[in-house]
Design a protein around this motif. Sequence first.
Motif, PDB file in Angstrom:
ATOM      1  N   MET A 284     -39.139-143.063   0.286  1.00  0.00           N
ATOM      2  CA  MET A 284     -39.834-144.317   0.582  1.00  0.00           C
ATOM      3  C   MET A 284     -38.867-145.481   0.459  1.00  0.00           C
ATOM      4  N   LYS A 285     -39.073-146.479   1.298  1.00  0.00           N
ATOM      5  CA  LYS A 285     -38.287-147.701   1.254  1.00  0.00           C
ATOM      6  C   LYS A 285     -39.212-148.861   0.932  1.00  0.00           C
TER       7      LYS A 285
ATOM      8  N   ARG B 102     -35.501-141.052  -4.785  1.00  0.00           N
ATOM      9  CA  ARG B 102     -36.915-140.920  -4.425  1.00  0.00           C
ATOM     10  C   ARG B 102     -37.434-142.178  -3.728  1.00  0.00           C
ATOM     11  N   VAL B 103     -36.813-143.316  -4.045  1.00  0.00           N
ATOM     12  CA  VAL B 103     -37.244-144.573  -3.453  1.00  0.00           C
ATOM     13  C   VAL B 103     -36.041-145.506  -3.372  1.00  0.00           C
ATOM     14  N   GLN B 104     -36.020-146.334  -2.340  1.00  0.00           N
ATOM     15  CA  GLN B 104     -35.007-147.371  -2.190  1.00  0.00           C
ATOM     16  C   GLN B 104     -35.723-148.718  -2.276  1.00  0.00           C
TER      17      GLN B 104
ATOM     18  N   ALA C 164     -47.033-144.316   2.567  1.00  0.00           N
ATOM     19  CA  ALA C 164     -46.269-145.071   3.557  1.00  0.00           C
ATOM     20  C   ALA C 164     -44.784-144.776   3.435  1.00  0.00           C
ATOM     21  N   SER C 165     -44.074-144.900   4.535  1.00  0.00           N
ATOM     22  CA  SER C 165     -42.622-144.699   4.512  1.00  0.00           C
ATOM     23  C   SER C 165     -41.887-145.993   4.202  1.00  0.00           C
ATOM     24  N   HIS C 166     -42.526-147.142   4.492  1.00  0.00           N
ATOM     25  CA  HIS C 166     -41.861-148.427   4.291  1.00  0.00           C
ATOM     26  C   HIS C 166     -42.893-149.471   3.877  1.00  0.00           C
ATOM     27  N   LEU C 167     -42.670-150.072   2.711  1.00  0.00           N
ATOM     28  CA  LEU C 167     -43.494-151.184   2.232  1.00  0.00           C
ATOM     29  C   LEU C 167     -42.638-152.441   2.194  1.00  0.00           C
ATOM     30  N   ILE C 168     -43.185-153.535   2.681  1.00  0.00           N
ATOM     31  CA  ILE C 168     -42.543-154.842   2.566  1.00  0.00           C
ATOM     32  C   ILE C 168     -43.512-155.751   1.821  1.00  0.00           C
ATOM     33  N   LEU C 169     -43.091-156.261   0.672  1.00  0.00           N
ATOM     34  CA  LEU C 169     -43.950-157.064  -0.184  1.00  0.00           C
ATOM     35  C   LEU C 169     -43.545-158.529  -0.091  1.00  0.00           C
TER      36      LEU C 169
END
Length: 254
Positions: free
Chosen positions: A1-2, A30-32, A103-108
């Motif tokens: 996940m990103k 596991r996550v970026q 989700a593969s990509h979250l933008i907060l």
Amino acid sequence: MKIDVVTIFPEMIRSGLSHSIIKRAQEAGRVQVAAHDPRDHTTDRHRSTDDTPYGGGAGMVMRPGPIFAAVESLEPPPDARIVMLTPQGKTLTQAMAHEFAQASHLILLCGHYEGFDERVREHLATDEISIGDYVLTGGELPALVLIDAVVRLLPGVLGSEESAAGDTFSDGLLEYPQYTRPPDFRGWTIPEVLLSGNHAAIANWRRKEQFRRTQSRRPDLWSAFQPSKSDLKLLKQLSEETPSPPAGESSEEN
């Protein structure tokens, strides 16, 4: 996940993610997670990300230009979840954390002042999330809460997959009481069933304790709970173990 976080205080995010399980999850791949300052996408010499509200009023409003530019620079895929952290959003739940974990990509997007220009909400964000009915000075702490809630659900992040499965709210109920050594601390002993080695009895005890706690502490959760057939059997046993108080007396302690 990103996970990318758009914030005018990126060091708050970097510092908050440099410890414990979230740090190890990043190190293990596991996550970026990265934080991005919308000031880097401003065009004026003051690097302004806010301005006065049209129509007058107190406070400042986050300008749309730097926010849009920061997100677009990340080249998000069409299915990216762009999450605005705002007290006007839906209250974060464990079920929502599970959804975001897929989700593969979250933008907060972290707001400040009087919040975002409405065009960010209308034309950029896919989700609006709140962590409770109160107002904070910015969206960084809510972003960290959301990241923590999501990342711990990713495969391989926790030492045991059972850890997340048994969490409070994982099945709509509060978690059962937990005990560790010593079995007798200052005269306070742990329930004998936990020392019995009878795994079935322990599982039943734990489930009943979930029922007790949720009923007494979170009637809102209890009213929405849908018990299984095995749960109904345990609920019947629980009602027999805990007789109703005589008429006119309350079951609550004073």
